[in-house]
Structures are given as structure tokens and as C-alpha cells.
Design a protein around this motif. Structure first.
Motif, PDB file in Angstrom:
ATOM      1  N   LYS A 115       9.397   4.977   3.972  1.00 46.42           N
ATOM      2  CA  LYS A 115      10.760   4.784   3.480  1.00 46.42           C
ATOM      3  C   LYS A 115      11.091   5.596   2.229  1.00 46.42           C
ATOM      4  O   LYS A 115      12.183   6.127   2.094  1.00 46.42           O
ATOM      5  CB  LYS A 115      10.996   3.300   3.177  1.00 46.42           C
ATOM      6  N   VAL A 116      10.128   5.675   1.279  1.00 41.07           N
ATOM      7  CA  VAL A 116      10.460   6.217  -0.046  1.00 41.07           C
ATOM      8  C   VAL A 116       9.349   7.123  -0.553  1.00 41.07           C
ATOM      9  O   VAL A 116       8.159   6.813  -0.407  1.00 41.07           O
ATOM     10  CB  VAL A 116      10.686   5.080  -1.067  1.00 41.07           C
TER      11      VAL A 116
ATOM     12  N   PRO B 217       0.825  -1.211   0.000  1.00 44.80           N
ATOM     13  CA  PRO B 217       0.000   0.000   0.000  1.00 44.80           C
ATOM     14  C   PRO B 217       0.856   1.257   0.000  1.00 44.80           C
ATOM     15  O   PRO B 217       2.011   1.239   0.456  1.00 44.80           O
ATOM     16  CB  PRO B 217      -0.795  -0.124   1.305  1.00 44.80           C
ATOM     17  N   LYS B 218       0.304   2.331  -0.526  1.00 42.01           N
ATOM     18  CA  LYS B 218       0.985   3.622  -0.487  1.00 42.01           C
ATOM     19  C   LYS B 218      -0.023   4.716  -0.207  1.00 42.01           C
ATOM     20  O   LYS B 218      -1.239   4.506  -0.340  1.00 42.01           O
ATOM     21  CB  LYS B 218       1.722   3.902  -1.799  1.00 42.01           C
ATOM     22  N   ILE B 219       0.459   5.868   0.191  1.00 42.70           N
ATOM     23  CA  ILE B 219      -0.398   7.051   0.244  1.00 42.70           C
ATOM     24  C   ILE B 219      -0.050   7.917  -0.959  1.00 42.70           C
ATOM     25  O   ILE B 219       1.097   7.948  -1.401  1.00 42.70           O
ATOM     26  CB  ILE B 219      -0.257   7.853   1.561  1.00 42.70           C
ATOM     27  N   THR B 220      -1.047   8.587  -1.498  1.00 42.31           N
ATOM     28  CA  THR B 220      -0.868   9.339  -2.737  1.00 42.31           C
ATOM     29  C   THR B 220      -1.417  10.748  -2.568  1.00 42.31           C
ATOM     30  O   THR B 220      -2.532  10.934  -2.070  1.00 42.31           O
ATOM     31  CB  THR B 220      -1.577   8.628  -3.903  1.00 42.31           C
ATOM     32  N   LEU B 221      -0.633  11.745  -2.990  1.00 44.40           N
ATOM     33  CA  LEU B 221      -1.036  13.150  -2.900  1.00 44.40           C
ATOM     34  C   LEU B 221      -0.935  13.780  -4.282  1.00 44.40           C
ATOM     35  O   LEU B 221       0.147  14.057  -4.782  1.00 44.40           O
ATOM     36  CB  LEU B 221      -0.154  13.913  -1.917  1.00 44.40           C
ATOM     37  N   ARG B 222      -2.101  13.973  -4.902  1.00 45.62           N
ATOM     38  CA  ARG B 222      -2.147  14.647  -6.200  1.00 45.62           C
ATOM     39  C   ARG B 222      -3.176  15.777  -6.094  1.00 45.62           C
ATOM     40  O   ARG B 222      -3.102  16.610  -5.214  1.00 45.62           O
ATOM     41  CB  ARG B 222      -2.453  13.640  -7.306  1.00 45.62           C
TER      42      ARG B 222
ATOM     43  N   LYS C   5       4.881   2.253   3.537  1.00 43.35           N
ATOM     44  CA  LYS C   5       6.288   2.567   3.306  1.00 43.35           C
ATOM     45  C   LYS C   5       6.502   3.584   2.192  1.00 43.35           C
ATOM     46  O   LYS C   5       7.592   4.157   2.085  1.00 43.35           O
ATOM     47  CB  LYS C   5       7.053   1.281   2.952  1.00 43.35           C
ATOM     48  N   TYR C   6       5.496   3.787   1.349  1.00 43.60           N
ATOM     49  CA  TYR C   6       5.677   4.629   0.170  1.00 43.60           C
ATOM     50  C   TYR C   6       4.665   5.772   0.139  1.00 43.60           C
ATOM     51  O   TYR C   6       3.485   5.577   0.459  1.00 43.60           O
ATOM     52  CB  TYR C   6       5.541   3.797  -1.110  1.00 43.60           C
TER      53      TYR C   6
END
Length: 433
Positions: free
Chosen positions: A240-241, A157-162, A207-208
Motif C-alpha cells: 500500500k505505502v 511487517p514491512k520490507i526494507t531496502l537500504r 503493506k509497507y
């Protein structure tokens, strides 16, 4: 239809959506995803001769397809006496005429395809174009390769900011990309909102973080102001990234993410037109083009790109408008540095929150990009902004607002019609005036 399905899927509750994330991408996008994934991975071991042969073969293929399928290219190549030209080496390619957004915008109706996309480009010059049915398989095969260089898998999973408008939601789960999309128009410098974000990152062991550099910078800057030292340290140990797209990563933003949040990062150069994709693995602002995606070349300090896979509306020797310097190896552009491209400009809303212009203008894909020549933004006082539209098609001033979606942005907008865009003293176009 496809966009409606994506919208419905993005609203599926998390427990069900989480199950869907386990569906392999080759089942979602078809065999083309696997083919391109294998191609881009194998190409990293190609010799220069093998890269050149691949490029020339695709140049001839897309040129022949374009000139026999579309009057725009047929007439262009006949007029420039290159219709019968066969590309034998890369020097022959330089004889093919360049094309620009302005050329193509006037002839979009010459083409048709699976998907009609619009973009504001690097600076705010609207452009609509078609992409082929394999475009998304090709796109995600290459993007997943770039992200894998930092250990990413779509099963993580990641979090996304657009720039997506999520209304009153703090975040929303999107199972298509196994991501929690953060509402970039909300303030995170308050305890209520920040607690939800801290809990999300820690409970889901994320982590992303993926998105526009300016949006990510603003998000973490606000978060830092209100969370505890303990939570800050826990997030630093978990995240992490940063996966950074659509903007040039400004030095002060990257130093902040590294120093305050211990984030590694990778950035890439790409654009909606899907003509060139390049990545900066070493964080030195030097981008390496992927020849399996498209052909990039340096022409008079400008990045010129060719989408030799897009059979529905090929962009052949397409002027991107981005200024670069580059290193060429026997005609193949091996790396380039962006001199001038989309940067992280902000405007301020009525509550003092910084709103990324990349999110607000490019992240929403306004209808304005289908009809106007240029869009520019100016802010004289916090909480208010002026949208300048270069309008050569005689749309009524009182209707200009209907071509923009600024819902749930706490800013008062006004609109001014121009016949020509506002340029700097050096004659350069800027999104923010």
C-alpha cells in the motif's frame, strides 16, 4: 556493545523473532520513547506562540549547556561576544555563530558520548559525531509519528531496502523493526530470486516498503520484468505505502511506483546528525519540520539546524549543506523545499544491475567517514568504479581500500587520492562525477 547486540538479534530465526516484535517500544527504549511520542503528537495542536516558547526555552537550555560543558562552544561564544547572551526572541538567535562539519571535525575529541556515529552527509563529506543516550528513543518516537500518518504501526511487517550487506541471503528478518531487509545487491530480474520476494510479500501480507527511493525504484523495476501479470496484480493489491528516506524522491521514480504498483508514499527529510526532521505529507516536496525534534532555519538559502536535545555533542546552528527555499511564520520555519540535496545516483555492476550510490556509500557507514574529508565516485565502464578520496591526512594510497566495505558488490574498485575534491564548473560538490 549495543551494535553487537543488534547484530545478534537481527540473526534470530523468524519464528522466535516474530514473537519479539510484540514487545512495545516503550519497553525497548524506555520512558523517553513514550514522553517524546506524546510530545510530538501534542505539538501538532500547538499555536505559533506555543511553538515559539518551546523553541526559545530549548535554545537557552542547550546554549547554556554547550558553553559550560565544551571548550569548543565556550571559546566560540566568547570570541563572538555571545557567551552572556540570553535568547529572548528568535532575532537573538541569529547572533549565535554558525558551525560547520569542517569546524567540528577538527574538534570531535572535545566531546564524548554514548554513541559515536559517522555519516557522509548529503554529498559525501564525512563527519563523525556523538549522540546522546536518548537519541534512539527520540528518533523512533518521531519517525513512528510520521509513518503513522499513513497508517503504519510497528506491529505491522514491512520490507526494507537500504544498503546492508546480507551476503548470499535474498532477505533477512530483523525483529527489532519487524522488517524483512532485502539484499539490494542481488538481482531480482531472475525467476529464482523474484519468486522468493513474491512469496514473501503475499504470504506475510506486507503493506509497507521502506528505504531509499532509488533502491525501491530499482527493486520494483527488476521485479516487474520477470513476474507474472497475476503476481503483479496481487502485489499491487497487497502493498500500500512506500516510506521514503535519505534521498530526494525524484519525479520519474514516484510516477513509476504510483502508476505501475499503485503505491501511496510519504517522504521525510532527516540526517544522521539528528538535528532536523521534517515530513512531506502532501507529496508536493514541501517539508514540515517537527520543532520537538530540533530547530530548523533558513540562512542564505541553506538549511541550518540545531539539535537542542543532544547533550553529548550539541550541533548548534549547524550548516547542513542542503540548499532550500522556505516559508517562515514569525521566525519559525513552517515548511521548506529542497533545492539541492542527495539524489538517486546509480552505477552498474558486472551483471548490468544498477547499484544505488546511496545504498553503497551511505548505507554501509564505511570507516572512511571517520578519517577522510570527501568521498566521490566515478564510473567509466560498467562493472568498474573509481573511488576518489580527498585526503589531507597523508594516508597511504595502497591502504585506502581498507577504509571501505564493498563486500558482495560485483564491481571492481580502484582508489585515487586527491588533495581537493572535484567540483563542477559552478563550484558545486557532487558525489557522482
Amino acid at each position: 556493545m549495543a551494535s553487537k547486540i543488534k547484530e545478534l538479534v537481527s540473526k534470530i530465526p523468524y519464528p522466535i523473532g516474530k514473537i519479539l516484535t510484540n514487545v512495545p517500544f516503550h519497553l525497548r527504549l524506555g520512558k523517553a520513547y513514550t514522553d517524546y511520542k506524546q510530545l510530538v503528537e501534542s505539538s501538532q495542536n500547538w499555536s505559533l506562540d506555543e511553538k515559539t516558547a518551546y523553541v526559545i526555552d530549548n535554545m537557552n537550555r542547550i546554549k547554556n549547556h554547550a558553553q559550560t560543558s565544551f571548550d569548543f562552544y565556550k571559546n566560540l561564544y566568547v570570541e563572538n561576544d555571545v557567551f552572556d547572551l540570553k535568547i529572548k526572541d528568535l532575532s537573538d538567535w541569529s547572533k549565535i555563530p554558525l558551525v560547520s562539519k569542517e569546524n567540528l571535525r577538527k574538534r570531535t575529541t572535545d566531546f564524548s558520548g554514548k554513541y559515536l556515529i559517522n555519516t557522509g552527509g548529503t554529498s559525501g563529506e564525512p563527519f563523525s559525531f556523538y549522540i546522546d543516550k536518548q537519541a534512539w528513543a527520540r528518533e523512533w518516537a518521531h519517525m513512528h509519528y510520521i509513518w503513522s500518518l499513513k497508517g503504519y504501526s510497528y506491529k505491522l511487517p514491512k520490507i526494507t531496502l537500504r544498503g546492508k550487506d546480507l551476503g548470499d541471503d535474498i532477505y533477512r528478518f530483523n525483529p527489532i523493526h519487524n522488517e524483512f531487509v532485502i539484499n539490494t545487491y542481488k538481482s531480482y530480474s531472475n525467476v529464482h530470486n523474484s519468486k522468493k520476494i513474491v512469496d514473501l510479500i503475499l504470504n506475510k501480507k506486507i503493506k509497507y516498503v521502506h528505504g531509499y527511493p532509488s533502491a525501491i525504484f530499482t527493486f520494483f523495476s527488476e521485479l516487474e520484468k520477470v513476474i507474472s501479470i497475476d503476481d503483479h496484480e496481487k502485489i499491487k493489491a497487497t502493498l500500500k505505502v512506500a516510506l521514503l528516506g535519505s534521498e530526494f524522491p525524484l519525479k520519474y521514480m514516484m510516477e513509476y511506483l504510483e502508476d505501475k504498483w499503485n503505491l501511496d508514499y510519504i517522504s521525510w527529510y532527516g540526517h544522521s546528525e539528528m538535528s532536523t526532521l521534517a515530513f512531506d505529507l502532501h507529496k508536493d516536496n514541501s517539508y514540515q519540520p517537527l520543532v520537538t525534534y530540533g530547530y530548523a532555519e533558513l540562512v542564505s538559502d541553506e538549511l541550518v539546524a540545531t539539535s537542542y536535545h543532544n547533550v553529548d555533542m550539541p550541533l548548534i546552528r549547524y550548516k547542513t549543506g542542503d540548499l532550500i527555499s522556505g516559508v517562515t511564520d514569525n521566525g519559525i520555519l513552517s515548511s521548506f523545499t529542497i533545492k539541492e540535496g542527495r539524489s538517486g545516483d546509480f552505477i552498474e555492476d558486472k551483471n548490468g544491475k544498477n547499484i544505488s550510490l546511496t545504498s553503497m556509500i551511505f548505507g554501509r557507514h564505511h570507516k572512511a567517514f571517520d578519517v577522510f574529508d570527501f568521498v566521490q565516485v566515478k564510473q567509466e565502464i560498467p562493472g568498474a568504479a573509481i573511488i576518489f578520496v580527498t585526503n589531507k591526512s597523508n594516508y597511504k594510497v595502497e591502504e585506502l581500500h581498507t577504509y571501505f566495505n564493498f563486500d558482495n558488490i560485483n564491481i571492481e574498485f580502484s582508489f585515487i587520492e586527491l588533495k581537493e575534491p572535484v567540483l563542477s564548473k559552478a563550484g558545486k560538490f557532487k558525489l557522482k562525477l
